[in-house]
Structures are given as structure tokens and as C-alpha cells.
Write a protein that holds these residues in place. Sequence first.
Motif: not given
Lengths: 744, 152
Positions: B35-40
Motif C-alpha cells: 500500500q502506497d500513495p499509488n495504491n492507497p
Amino acid sequence: MDCNCEEAFWPADDLLMRYQYISDFFIALAYFSIPLELIYFVKKSAVFPYRWVLVQFGAFIVLCGATHLISLWTFAPHSRTVAAVMSVSKVLTAVVSCATALMLVHIIPDLLSVKTRELFLKNKAAELDREMGLIRTQEETGRHVRMLTHEIRSTLDRHTILNTTLVELGKTLALEECALWMPTRSGLELQLSHTLRTTNPMAVTVPLHHPTIIQVFNSNRAVAISSNSPVAATRPRTGKYVEGDVVAVRVPLLHLSNFRVGGWSDSGKRPYALMVLMLPSDSARRWHIHELELVEVVADQVAVALSHAAILEESMRARDLLMEQNVALDMARREAETAICARNDFLAVMNHEMRTPMHAIIAMASLLQETKMTPEQRSMVETVLRSSNLLATLISDVLDLSRLEDGSLDLDTRNFNLPTVFREVLNLVKPIASVKKLSVSLSMASDLPEYVIGDDKRLMQVALNVVGNAVKFSREGSVSVTVCLERPEYTRDPRSPDFCMVPSKHHCYIRVQVRDTGIGIKSQDLPKVFSKFVQKDSSLNKHFGGTGLGLAICKRFVNLMEGHIWIESDGLGKGSTVVFIVKLGISEQINEMDQRNSLAVHPTPVYSNFNGMRVLVTDDNGVNRMVTRGLLMRLGCDVTVVGSGRECLQVLSQPGQNFRVLFLDVCMPDMDGYEVANRIQEKFSSHERPLLVALTASTNRSTRERCLNLGMDGVLLKPISLDKMRAVLSELLEWGSLSDSPRR
Amino acid sequence: MDVIGRLQRQRTELTQALFKEGLLDEQFTQLQLLQDPNNPDFVAEVVSLFFEDSEKLLDELTRSLEQDPVDYKKVDAYVHQFKGSSSSIGAQRVKNACVIFRTCCEERSQEGCRQALQQVKHEFFLIKSRLEALLQLEQQILAAGGTIPFME
């Protein structure tokens, strides 16, 4: 004319005249015959240097004879001719005789000197004869000695040597009797051991301090002894013994220690034997010098031969002993091997038999824990679980220890991350430590290599055991763990100076120090700490639990890793420090394939350089699809997902497909991963198709092998972590397959 | 700020409890990593999908076991699926329950399967409620303007 002849002054003395006449006649005769004899005999002899003298002498005699002969005629009145002849002959005679007289002055001294020389030569000849005789005797003696020596040395058997000596000496010197006296075991007496003529020598002993014996032993020459002395009395006397007929000589008994480099050590304590020789009693023979010399030489040779025989005997004895011992050892070894085999078999069987029910108990107890139970029941179950865990550990420990002891345990060396090991150990002890309010700290040196080659499981076991002990035996305070690189120059444990570290480019030594503030150990107990089954104090066992095997096993593991472990303590109540050093290989290539899922979490996301790599994922499970897709997208791949094998093949047959990697779930209904793989392999050549990686949840070896045999480039175990996926993709791109699969 | 802090603390406690009790294992951590800003909403999406799929599977399983005779192969296939999904999510106890279920299927013990199914259901609903609570908390944090911290 005057003539010398006398006128018949005495005509009546015709008789006297007649006598003179006859005498003259005989004289003349004699004078004539002497030279004849001389000539005759000189002609007969070969050598006669003085011919000229002879001639002269002959002439002189002949002339004298002629003179006398002629004077026969002068008795009667004679004519002038006769007188003239007489005068001539007298003159000649005078000349010759004077000449002869003069000559004899020269000759007689010569003749005398010849005589002297003759005498001298005769003397010389006599002397030479004597010397020749002497040399001949010596040579004969030498020959005898050689022969005797040869006879003696031709055998290595002690009895034969002695018997041969006596026999040969007897023969050579024509002895009446020859006897050998050997020292007894006590060394204080001489005992008759061998004789020449007597077949059964009586067991006679003579004490060593007898004056005769002392006399003989003190000299290295043959000594004449009295025939009354006890050593000479070997048989009943027959005939009168004359003094000087008996001779004795010492025979040194040499030992190995006598053959020392640097000459003989002339200690007076050397044992001697005695050889006694007797000439025949009824002969008038005496001992000659050369015979005595012979005897001495023989005695020395016998000594040498005896010592050789003794050495040989001893070496034979030693060899026999060694052979016996070898046989015994061999049998013992075979017995031991059988015992070990039996023990191993037993252990293997027991191991399996014991572990199976153990596992069942533990598994069922764990499951039981999950169900609803009354608190009473729960505590009972917990006790069951705890005890069975302990029992399982005990069984493992005992098995490990026995395998460690006989060296059948091998380390599983592989690449692993070193700091992770210690972090995990700490994580495992933290709960217990926090309950006891102990603070646990870990400090690792900055120059520690991150990846090393060794047996991480065993290293963790050792570290866990040591740290666990530290926590167990500390009621309060702290436990600190320090890990650093050990340099060979650092101080070592003074109690074991033979542990030495060999520095090398491919290995390093890691030093782990665990210090606790616990109950400490008495200095006299320190060596016992690593012994099996020994607890410091049996009361401790009840209090703290444990089998007493832990440290013993640790020590063995550490030894297997070519290291060393020891414990230091300042005394009871003052805490203790356990230090262990192990040897680990330095990893040259960081192989992330062996990295396990660790609890270490990266605080910041890391993008890898798979940007845009096209990947196809085939999985029938929606959740799995999503998770795998998420993983791959995270790594920057261009992911396509399909839900079945058929779809996968469809996608692949589309023109322009350029997938680098294909992840295939093996367990799909309808068309499983194996079939998909087969079809792909049939359709595409190995360079056109994407890399095939199988996804499976089964840890079964056969699944893996089946995938690899089908030509897949890798097999991955579900579930996959991010790190693992990153590593897998890196390796796929680098090598074209995963490290544990056959290369393309 | 106080609210966010409180919420975040609650969330941390909840997550830690989930791990400690063995409901979740490190696979869940891996998901969180993705989970990261690209894949919130990655985790939320995966979890929701898991719930949907699982409930469907559970219905199928219940129905299959009520049949007579029981088709153990089919049952096994469903359980296999369920096991796969739960292990991808990191739902450890669900996965373990599935393992036991599969053993019962191999033994063809109807009673055993029934009990195993009960266990699986129990575990599933447990994790479902807990994860839903967790997700709700996260939504609240995000709504309040905070960020979801990473697990230490």
C-alpha cells in the motif's frame, strides 16, 4: 863346476840318503797329486771364483814337486844339464812361490770375509725361518678365529652360538674341556650353563666375589687360573692336573644400551660371563700366547653375537606382542562399530517412534487450546502442552547430542543473514525477559559482515540457549549481547591455549558475548558447566528447570563450527559472561534467494528496476490474483492477470505478445498449470516463450520436481513476500531461471 | 491532533493484538507494504474481495456437506481455494483450520468435516469482524486528516 850336491861325505850313510831319496819321491808325488785333486774337485764344483789363484798355487806346487823330483838325481853325481835343470826349476819355484805368497796376502782376508758373510747369512736365514713360523702360526690363528666367528655368527640362536663356540674352540685348540658360566638372574652368582664334553652339567653355582673370578673379570685378557678353583671343577678329576693348564676369560654380556654413540661407557657394573678352557691333562702342552689371543678374540665375538641374539629375541617378542595387541584392538574396534550402528539404529527408530506420538500430543493439545474450555480445563491443557513441549525438546536434545558425539551430525552450511539471526533470538527471549523485568540489549559491531556462510539454524540454537540461560538464571538486572568480529590477535581464553584461530581470506571469526547479572558460578564449578547432565546444583534444576544438556550441546556445535566457548564469572551472585567464537565463511555473492521471510520491515518503499516488464499471472483464485498483481505492480511491472489456463494460452497466442515472465498456479480446475506449461513448450521454442514460474502452496518435493522436469524455470512457494518476489524477478532476469532450478 | 493520535494508537493496538493472537501472520504485513500513495486502498480492496469470495465458498461448502453422499473431492477443492485465499491474506488461523478440514476430507469423515467447517466459519467470522473494525479505524484516521503509520 860347483854343485850343491854334497860329496859323499858320509858314504856309509847310504841309508840316510836312501830315506831322503824316498821322502823326496813321495813329496814329489804328493806335490803332483794335490793340484790334480784340486783341479778335479774345482771342475766338479760350480762356483769357484779364484781360478787364477788355483792356477798359481798349482804352478807353485808343481814346481815344488819338480824341484824335489829333480833333486832325486842330485844325490848321485850328476851332469851339468841336470844341475841346470835343477837351477831353473828352483828359480821358477822361487818366483812362483813368492808370487803366490804375495797373492795370498790379498786372498786370505777375502776368503775370511766370505766366511763371515756366510755365517751372517746363515743366522739371518735362521731368523727368517723363525719369523716365517711365527707368521704362519698367526695366520693360522686368524683363520681359526674367522672360522669360529663365522660359525658363531651364522646363527642368531643363543644356545647354538654358545654350543658352537665351545665345540669349535675345543676342536681348534684340542681342549680337554671347555665350560661357560653365565650370571644368574640375581646377578650375584655364576651358573654353569654350557660344557663341551659333559652332557648334563650339574647345576653348580659359584658366587661372584670369589677371588679368581674377580681377577678374571678385572682383566680383558685370558688369565691362567688354578685348576683347584671351583670354576675349573666341572668334572671328576682323572690324572694329575698341572698348573697353568686352565685358562679363563671374561665374556661381556652386552645390552642395547652399551652400543652408545661416543664409545663404550666403561662402567664396572656390566655383567660378565666366564669361559673356562682346559688343556688335556696328560699332555705336556702349555698355553701359547697365540692360543690365548685366539681365546680373547673369540670371547669378544661371542659377546657381540650374544648381544645380537638378545636384541633379535626382544624385537621378535615385541613384534608378537604388537600383533596380539593389533588383533585385540581390531576386535574391539569392530565391536565398538557394531555397538554404534546398533545404537544409531535404535536411536533412529526411537526418534521416529517417540516423535510421532509427541507431535500428535502437541498438535492435539494446541488445537484443544483453541476450543472453548473452562479455566480449569484451560490450565490443565496448558500444563499438558508445556510438558509435552519440554519432552519434545528433551528427545531432540538427546538425539542431537548422541549424533554430535560420534560425529554423525553435519552442519547444514548455507548463506544467511547474520544480524537477522541475533535479532530473532532477541525477539524470542524478549517476552520472557519482559515478564521478569529484565532488560535485554543487542549490540552488533559495524564491521560485521551481513551475509555469511554457515549453519544458521544451529548458530541460532546456540545463541538462543546461551541467551536463554542468561535470562533464566537472572532474577533481575540486564542481559547484554554483543556481537563483533574477532581478530586473531585479541586475547584468548587462557584456559585453552590450543584454540588458535587461523586467519584466512574466506573465513571470519565472530565473537558473541552474553553478559548477565544473574546468580553467577563458583570458580571451581566453571569447568563442569559444559559437561552433560551436570547442573551446578541439583536444587537449581528443580527451581529453574532444564535438562542440563543445553550447554553441552552448544559446546559441541561450537566445536563443529571450529570455534570455542567458555564462561567467565566473578563468583556467586556476581553474574556471568558466556563468550563463544565461531568460524563462518564470508559470502562473496549476496544470494538473496536464501533469504527467509524476516520480520524486518523496510520503512520506505523501494522501487526496483523492473519498469514496464510484462508479466502474465494465471490463477483461478481471485484473492491470490489480486495479491500477486499488487506485488508485481509494486515492483513496477506491467501485469496482466487471467483466471484460467485457457485464457492464458489465448493471451499468449495473440500476436505481439512480449511477456517476459509467466506465473502459473499449478492447482487450477479444468486445465492445471502442468498442462499449460506443456502446451506452451510445444507451441513455442525456448527462446520465444516467456520464463515459466510455477506457483504452489505444496511443500512436497515431488511437486517441485515435476515442475522442473516439465521444463519450468522456477518454482515458488505461496504465499510470496514482496522481497521474495523482487529477488525472484531479479534472478530470473539475471540468470534466466531460479537458483535452485536447472539453467536454461 | 489528539483525536488522530488516539485513533492511531487504537489502530496500532488492534493490529498488534491481531498479530499477537495469531490471527494474522507476516503475509498481512506484506500486503500492507504494497500500500502506497499509488495504491492507497490496496489492503482494503484485497480484504473486501477476500470476504466476498470466502462467504461464497462457505455457502458452497455448507451445501456440499449437506448432500448425500458427500462429494469429498469437490469439498476438498473448495477448501483448497479457501486455504489459498486465506494464506494470501495472512489469515493464519483460518488457514490452519482449513488444513485440518482437508485432513478430514482425506479421511472422508463426515462428522469431522462438519466440525472442521464449523471451526473454519468461526475463525473466518472472527477475522472478518476484527479486520472490518481495523479498516473502519483507518478510514476514520484518514477522514480526520492523519496518515496510517507503518508497523514497527
